[in-house]
Write a protein that holds these residues in place. Structure first.
Motif, short mmCIF file in Angstrom:
data_model
loop_
_atom_site.label_atom_id
_atom_site.label_comp_id
_atom_site.label_asym_id
_atom_site.label_seq_id
_atom_site.Cartn_x
_atom_site.Cartn_y
_atom_site.Cartn_z
N ARG A 20 0.86 -1.40 0.02
CA ARG A 20 -0.24 -0.07 0.02
C ARG A 20 1.32 0.89 -0.28
NH1 ARG A 20 -4.37 2.83 4.02
NH2 ARG A 20 -2.73 2.06 5.57
N VAL A 21 2.05 1.85 0.87
CA VAL A 21 2.65 2.16 0.72
C VAL A 21 2.99 2.62 -0.39
CG1 VAL A 21 4.55 2.96 1.16
CG2 VAL A 21 3.80 1.73 3.53
N PHE A 22 3.89 1.84 -1.45
CA PHE A 22 4.20 1.56 -2.59
C PHE A 22 3.67 2.25 -3.42
CE2 PHE A 22 6.22 0.44 -6.97
CZ PHE A 22 7.65 0.88 -7.05
N GLN A 23 2.77 1.45 -3.26
CA GLN A 23 1.10 2.09 -4.12
C GLN A 23 1.07 3.37 -4.47
OE1 GLN A 23 -1.70 -0.96 -2.73
NE2 GLN A 23 -1.93 -1.23 -4.45
N VAL A 24 0.82 3.72 -3.43
CA VAL A 24 0.61 5.45 -3.11
C VAL A 24 2.11 6.45 -3.47
CG1 VAL A 24 0.61 7.26 -1.31
CG2 VAL A 24 -0.93 5.54 -0.78
N LEU A 25 2.71 5.69 -3.47
CA LEU A 25 3.85 6.19 -3.98
C LEU A 25 3.96 6.71 -5.65
CD1 LEU A 25 7.10 5.44 -1.63
CD2 LEU A 25 6.14 7.30 -1.11
N VAL A 57 13.36 0.56 1.16
CA VAL A 57 14.38 1.49 0.83
C VAL A 57 15.49 0.52 0.64
CG1 VAL A 57 16.11 2.97 1.61
CG2 VAL A 57 13.87 3.99 1.72
N ALA A 58 15.75 -0.43 1.77
CA ALA A 58 16.39 -1.30 1.31
C ALA A 58 16.80 -2.33 0.61
CB ALA A 58 16.77 -2.15 3.03
N VAL A 59 15.74 -2.35 -0.75
CA VAL A 59 15.63 -3.21 -1.21
C VAL A 59 15.12 -2.19 -2.49
CG1 VAL A 59 15.00 -5.23 -0.25
CG2 VAL A 59 13.23 -3.79 -1.47
N ASP A 60 15.43 -1.02 -2.32
CA ASP A 60 16.18 -0.07 -3.41
C ASP A 60 14.60 0.02 -4.05
OD1 ASP A 60 17.59 2.01 -4.69
OD2 ASP A 60 17.85 0.46 -6.37
N LEU A 61 13.34 0.02 -3.59
CA LEU A 61 12.35 0.24 -4.25
C LEU A 61 12.23 1.69 -4.35
CD1 LEU A 61 9.94 -2.76 -3.60
CD2 LEU A 61 10.61 -1.78 -5.44
N VAL A 62 12.12 2.43 -3.15
CA VAL A 62 11.90 3.76 -2.43
C VAL A 62 13.21 4.17 -2.66
CG1 VAL A 62 10.98 5.02 -0.77
CG2 VAL A 62 9.72 3.26 -0.92
N ILE A 63 13.32 5.83 -3.00
CA ILE A 63 14.44 6.71 -2.98
C ILE A 63 13.65 8.02 -2.02
CG2 ILE A 63 15.43 8.19 -4.35
CD1 ILE A 63 15.16 6.70 -6.36
N GLN A 64 14.62 8.12 -1.08
CA GLN A 64 14.52 9.25 0.54
C GLN A 64 15.65 10.12 0.08
OE1 GLN A 64 14.31 6.96 3.44
NE2 GLN A 64 12.18 7.44 3.83
N THR A 65 15.03 11.22 0.08
CA THR A 65 15.97 12.38 0.31
C THR A 65 15.48 13.51 1.31
OG1 THR A 65 14.69 13.79 -1.65
CG2 THR A 65 16.28 12.92 -2.71
N ARG A 66 16.21 14.37 1.72
CA ARG A 66 15.98 15.28 2.85
C ARG A 66 15.94 16.10 2.23
NH1 ARG A 66 15.70 15.46 7.23
NH2 ARG A 66 16.29 13.69 8.35
N GLU A 67 15.35 16.84 3.04
CA GLU A 67 14.64 18.51 2.41
C GLU A 67 14.77 19.71 3.34
OE1 GLU A 67 11.17 18.63 -0.23
OE2 GLU A 67 12.18 17.37 -1.88
N GLY A 68 15.28 20.09 3.45
CA GLY A 68 15.55 20.54 5.09
C GLY A 68 14.87 20.12 6.30
N LYS A 69 13.85 20.09 6.95
CA LYS A 69 13.05 19.34 8.20
C LYS A 69 12.57 17.83 7.54
CE LYS A 69 13.88 22.41 11.53
NZ LYS A 69 12.66 23.36 13.17
N SER A 70 12.32 17.87 6.03
CA SER A 70 11.54 16.87 5.77
C SER A 70 12.28 15.88 4.56
CB SER A 70 10.31 17.50 5.08
OG SER A 70 9.25 18.39 5.49
#
Length: 98
Positions: A20-25, A57-70
């Motif tokens: 469900r998380v991946f679907q929303v993304l 993230v561990a299996v590279d399905l999601v990429i995260q980037t920091r934007e200030g505090k978010s």
């Protein structure tokens, strides 16, 4: 992509809530969404979402980037596509009809 990595990705997507998380993304597209916005959409606890995201993230399905505090999360379509290309290429011929 190899069989071990494919199995890890499929395992993570095999959990209904992580799927469900991946679907929303996937729905929000390449602009992604912040963790806070994702939490609000899914209506789940932050610690639970953090755990789900950590696995994705561990299996590279999601990429995260920091934007200030978010932290912004984006679905990694390359990994998703690679898994299904691997399956199509390595799991025998699929019949034309079932």
């Amino acid at each position: 992509m190899d069989s071990v990595q494919s199995a890890k990705v499929l395992k993570e997507l095999g959990h209904p809530e992580r799927l469900r998380v991946f679907q929303v993304l996937s729905d929000v597209g390449l602009e992604g969404i912040t963790v806070g916005e994702l939490r609000d959409r899914l209506e789940i606890k932050g610690s639970t979402l953090s755990n789900y995201l950590s696995n994705l993230v561990a299996v590279d399905l999601v990429i995260q980037t920091r934007e200030g505090k978010s932290i912004r999360c984006v679905a990694n379509y390359d990994t998703f596509d690679a898994v299904f290309c691997y399956i199509r290429s390595n799991c025998g011929k699929m019949p034309a009809t079932y």
